[in-house]
Design a protein around this motif. Structure first.
Motif, PDB file in Angstrom:
ATOM      1  N   MET A   1     -31.197 -35.591  -1.062  1.00  0.00           N
ATOM      2  CA  MET A   1     -30.285 -35.130  -0.044  1.00  0.00           C
ATOM      3  C   MET A   1     -30.745 -33.764   0.456  1.00  0.00           C
ATOM      4  SD  MET A   1     -26.232 -34.205  -0.330  1.00  0.00           S
ATOM      5  CE  MET A   1     -26.371 -33.164  -1.739  1.00  0.00           C
ATOM      6  N   PRO A   2     -31.418 -33.710   1.595  1.00  0.00           N
ATOM      7  CA  PRO A   2     -31.840 -32.423   2.137  1.00  0.00           C
ATOM      8  C   PRO A   2     -30.644 -31.606   2.632  1.00  0.00           C
ATOM      9  CG  PRO A   2     -33.060 -34.222   3.149  1.00  0.00           C
ATOM     10  CD  PRO A   2     -31.963 -34.831   2.360  1.00  0.00           C
ATOM     11  N   TYR A   3     -30.767 -30.311   2.436  1.00  0.00           N
ATOM     12  CA  TYR A   3     -29.783 -29.347   2.930  1.00  0.00           C
ATOM     13  C   TYR A   3     -30.567 -28.252   3.634  1.00  0.00           C
ATOM     14  CZ  TYR A   3     -26.758 -25.246   2.806  1.00  0.00           C
ATOM     15  OH  TYR A   3     -26.058 -24.127   3.138  1.00  0.00           O
ATOM     16  N   VAL A   4     -30.240 -27.993   4.888  1.00  0.00           N
ATOM     17  CA  VAL A   4     -30.913 -26.957   5.661  1.00  0.00           C
ATOM     18  C   VAL A   4     -29.855 -25.985   6.161  1.00  0.00           C
ATOM     19  CG1 VAL A   4     -32.298 -26.462   7.718  1.00  0.00           C
ATOM     20  CG2 VAL A   4     -32.737 -28.539   6.385  1.00  0.00           C
ATOM     21  N   ASN A   5     -30.108 -24.686   5.950  1.00  0.00           N
ATOM     22  CA  ASN A   5     -29.206 -23.639   6.406  1.00  0.00           C
ATOM     23  C   ASN A   5     -29.910 -22.865   7.512  1.00  0.00           C
ATOM     24  OD1 ASN A   5     -27.476 -21.497   6.763  1.00  0.00           O
ATOM     25  ND2 ASN A   5     -27.343 -20.976   4.608  1.00  0.00           N
ATOM     26  N   ILE A   6     -29.342 -22.885   8.695  1.00  0.00           N
ATOM     27  CA  ILE A   6     -29.891 -22.152   9.843  1.00  0.00           C
ATOM     28  C   ILE A   6     -28.986 -20.957  10.093  1.00  0.00           C
ATOM     29  CG2 ILE A   6     -30.416 -22.239  12.310  1.00  0.00           C
ATOM     30  CD1 ILE A   6     -30.773 -25.288  11.974  1.00  0.00           C
ATOM     31  N   GLN A   7     -29.570 -19.774  10.107  1.00  0.00           N
ATOM     32  CA  GLN A   7     -28.803 -18.571  10.403  1.00  0.00           C
ATOM     33  C   GLN A   7     -29.295 -17.990  11.717  1.00  0.00           C
ATOM     34  OE1 GLN A   7     -29.017 -15.936   7.014  1.00  0.00           O
ATOM     35  NE2 GLN A   7     -27.612 -17.203   5.841  1.00  0.00           N
ATOM     36  N   VAL A   8     -28.347 -17.720  12.601  1.00  0.00           N
ATOM     37  CA  VAL A   8     -28.654 -17.128  13.900  1.00  0.00           C
ATOM     38  C   VAL A   8     -27.668 -15.988  14.148  1.00  0.00           C
ATOM     39  CG1 VAL A   8     -29.594 -19.252  14.905  1.00  0.00           C
ATOM     40  CG2 VAL A   8     -27.171 -18.759  15.139  1.00  0.00           C
ATOM     41  N   THR A   9     -28.044 -15.065  15.003  1.00  0.00           N
ATOM     42  CA  THR A   9     -27.099 -14.020  15.379  1.00  0.00           C
ATOM     43  C   THR A   9     -26.021 -14.631  16.262  1.00  0.00           C
ATOM     44  OG1 THR A   9     -28.491 -13.389  17.248  1.00  0.00           O
ATOM     45  CG2 THR A   9     -28.751 -12.117  15.203  1.00  0.00           C
ATOM     46  N   ASP A  10     -24.865 -14.004  16.252  1.00  0.00           N
ATOM     47  CA  ASP A  10     -23.710 -14.535  16.991  1.00  0.00           C
ATOM     48  C   ASP A  10     -23.739 -14.113  18.457  1.00  0.00           C
ATOM     49  OD1 ASP A  10     -23.151 -11.851  16.598  1.00  0.00           O
ATOM     50  OD2 ASP A  10     -21.053 -12.170  16.058  1.00  0.00           O
ATOM     51  N   GLU A  11     -24.757 -14.576  19.144  1.00  0.00           N
ATOM     52  CA  GLU A  11     -24.947 -14.196  20.540  1.00  0.00           C
ATOM     53  C   GLU A  11     -24.825 -15.411  21.455  1.00  0.00           C
ATOM     54  OE1 GLU A  11     -27.997 -10.763  20.852  1.00  0.00           O
ATOM     55  OE2 GLU A  11     -28.764 -12.173  19.349  1.00  0.00           O
ATOM     56  N   ASN A  12     -23.623 -15.918  21.542  1.00  0.00           N
ATOM     57  CA  ASN A  12     -23.293 -16.977  22.493  1.00  0.00           C
ATOM     58  C   ASN A  12     -24.107 -18.251  22.321  1.00  0.00           C
ATOM     59  OD1 ASN A  12     -21.381 -15.261  23.815  1.00  0.00           O
ATOM     60  ND2 ASN A  12     -23.096 -14.216  24.800  1.00  0.00           N
ATOM     61  N   VAL A  13     -24.286 -18.709  21.105  1.00  0.00           N
ATOM     62  CA  VAL A  13     -24.926 -19.998  20.874  1.00  0.00           C
ATOM     63  C   VAL A  13     -23.880 -21.067  21.193  1.00  0.00           C
ATOM     64  CG1 VAL A  13     -26.082 -21.482  19.210  1.00  0.00           C
ATOM     65  CG2 VAL A  13     -26.372 -19.008  19.058  1.00  0.00           C
ATOM     66  N   THR A  14     -24.205 -21.948  22.111  1.00  0.00           N
ATOM     67  CA  THR A  14     -23.237 -22.942  22.549  1.00  0.00           C
ATOM     68  C   THR A  14     -23.158 -24.109  21.573  1.00  0.00           C
ATOM     69  OG1 THR A  14     -24.818 -24.249  23.830  1.00  0.00           O
ATOM     70  CG2 THR A  14     -23.758 -22.380  24.964  1.00  0.00           C
ATOM     71  N   LYS A  15     -22.081 -24.872  21.684  1.00  0.00           N
ATOM     72  CA  LYS A  15     -21.906 -26.064  20.869  1.00  0.00           C
ATOM     73  C   LYS A  15     -23.044 -27.050  21.140  1.00  0.00           C
ATOM     74  CE  LYS A  15     -18.470 -29.566  19.718  1.00  0.00           C
ATOM     75  NZ  LYS A  15     -17.092 -30.040  19.972  1.00  0.00           N
ATOM     76  N   GLU A  16     -23.454 -27.153  22.393  1.00  0.00           N
ATOM     77  CA  GLU A  16     -24.554 -28.051  22.764  1.00  0.00           C
ATOM     78  C   GLU A  16     -25.867 -27.623  22.115  1.00  0.00           C
ATOM     79  OE1 GLU A  16     -22.373 -26.693  25.021  1.00  0.00           O
ATOM     80  OE2 GLU A  16     -21.201 -28.531  25.311  1.00  0.00           O
ATOM     81  N   GLN A  17     -26.130 -26.331  22.069  1.00  0.00           N
ATOM     82  CA  GLN A  17     -27.345 -25.821  21.422  1.00  0.00           C
ATOM     83  C   GLN A  17     -27.308 -26.104  19.919  1.00  0.00           C
ATOM     84  OE1 GLN A  17     -26.893 -21.796  22.919  1.00  0.00           O
ATOM     85  NE2 GLN A  17     -28.758 -22.009  24.140  1.00  0.00           N
ATOM     86  N   LYS A  18     -26.146 -25.938  19.317  1.00  0.00           N
ATOM     87  CA  LYS A  18     -26.010 -26.226  17.889  1.00  0.00           C
ATOM     88  C   LYS A  18     -26.260 -27.706  17.623  1.00  0.00           C
ATOM     89  CE  LYS A  18     -22.693 -22.527  17.223  1.00  0.00           C
ATOM     90  NZ  LYS A  18     -21.304 -22.190  16.903  1.00  0.00           N
ATOM     91  N   LEU A  19     -25.731 -28.561  18.482  1.00  0.00           N
ATOM     92  CA  LEU A  19     -25.964 -29.991  18.330  1.00  0.00           C
ATOM     93  C   LEU A  19     -27.449 -30.309  18.436  1.00  0.00           C
ATOM     94  CD1 LEU A  19     -24.980 -32.885  18.026  1.00  0.00           C
ATOM     95  CD2 LEU A  19     -24.582 -32.918  20.506  1.00  0.00           C
ATOM     96  N   GLN A  20     -28.140 -29.673  19.376  1.00  0.00           N
ATOM     97  CA  GLN A  20     -29.588 -29.881  19.514  1.00  0.00           C
ATOM     98  C   GLN A  20     -30.323 -29.451  18.252  1.00  0.00           C
ATOM     99  OE1 GLN A  20     -30.388 -27.728  23.213  1.00  0.00           O
ATOM    100  NE2 GLN A  20     -30.882 -29.684  24.188  1.00  0.00           N
ATOM    101  N   LEU A  21     -29.919 -28.332  17.662  1.00  0.00           N
ATOM    102  CA  LEU A  21     -30.534 -27.878  16.405  1.00  0.00           C
ATOM    103  C   LEU A  21     -30.320 -28.896  15.301  1.00  0.00           C
ATOM    104  CD1 LEU A  21     -29.604 -24.082  16.388  1.00  0.00           C
ATOM    105  CD2 LEU A  21     -31.906 -25.054  16.543  1.00  0.00           C
ATOM    106  N   VAL A  22     -29.087 -29.377  15.153  1.00  0.00           N
ATOM    107  CA  VAL A  22     -28.772 -30.343  14.100  1.00  0.00           C
ATOM    108  C   VAL A  22     -29.567 -31.634  14.309  1.00  0.00           C
ATOM    109  CG1 VAL A  22     -26.937 -31.816  13.185  1.00  0.00           C
ATOM    110  CG2 VAL A  22     -26.501 -29.392  13.576  1.00  0.00           C
ATOM    111  N   GLN A  23     -29.583 -32.126  15.533  1.00  0.00           N
ATOM    112  CA  GLN A  23     -30.325 -33.363  15.811  1.00  0.00           C
ATOM    113  C   GLN A  23     -31.824 -33.180  15.605  1.00  0.00           C
ATOM    114  OE1 GLN A  23     -28.918 -34.129  19.807  1.00  0.00           O
ATOM    115  NE2 GLN A  23     -27.286 -35.473  19.069  1.00  0.00           N
ATOM    116  N   GLY A  24     -32.359 -32.057  16.078  1.00  0.00           N
ATOM    117  CA  GLY A  24     -33.796 -31.810  15.970  1.00  0.00           C
ATOM    118  C   GLY A  24     -34.267 -31.635  14.538  1.00  0.00           C
ATOM    119  N   VAL A  25     -33.520 -30.862  13.748  1.00  0.00           N
ATOM    120  CA  VAL A  25     -33.902 -30.639  12.353  1.00  0.00           C
ATOM    121  C   VAL A  25     -33.764 -31.934  11.557  1.00  0.00           C
ATOM    122  CG1 VAL A  25     -33.261 -29.423  10.228  1.00  0.00           C
ATOM    123  CG2 VAL A  25     -33.428 -28.172  12.379  1.00  0.00           C
ATOM    124  N   THR A  26     -32.703 -32.677  11.823  1.00  0.00           N
ATOM    125  CA  THR A  26     -32.527 -33.958  11.143  1.00  0.00           C
ATOM    126  C   THR A  26     -33.701 -34.882  11.439  1.00  0.00           C
ATOM    127  OG1 THR A  26     -30.124 -33.765  11.194  1.00  0.00           O
ATOM    128  CG2 THR A  26     -31.036 -35.990  10.900  1.00  0.00           C
TER     129      THR A  26
END
Length: 66
Positions: A1-26
């Motif tokens: 079971m892979p677990y990946v933790n992505i940390q970014v600064t809180d500078e207006n990362v949109t929900k769509e961008q987060k979804l792209q990160l989750v889909q891309g890393v997966t």
């Protein structure tokens, strides 16, 4: 079971961008390590710029200097 933790600064990362990160890393874990996407967990943490350090300074301070 892979677990990946992505940390970014809180500078207006949109929900769509987060979804792209989750889909891309997966997909990367599926392609490279043949991992099951059903058991792959991705966590995105947004860190305040006052809590992020780089080059011996707070990122918030460097950002103001620009």
């Amino acid at each position: 079971m892979p677990y990946v933790n992505i940390q970014v600064t809180d500078e207006n990362v949109t929900k769509e961008q987060k979804l792209q990160l989750v889909q891309g890393v997966t997909q990367l874990l599926v392609d490279v390590l043949d991992k099951n996407p059903e058991t792959t967990h991705i966590v995105i943490q947004e860190v305040p710029v006052d809590n992020w350090g780089v080059r011996g300074n707070l990122y918030s301070t460097l950002k103001k200097q620009k």
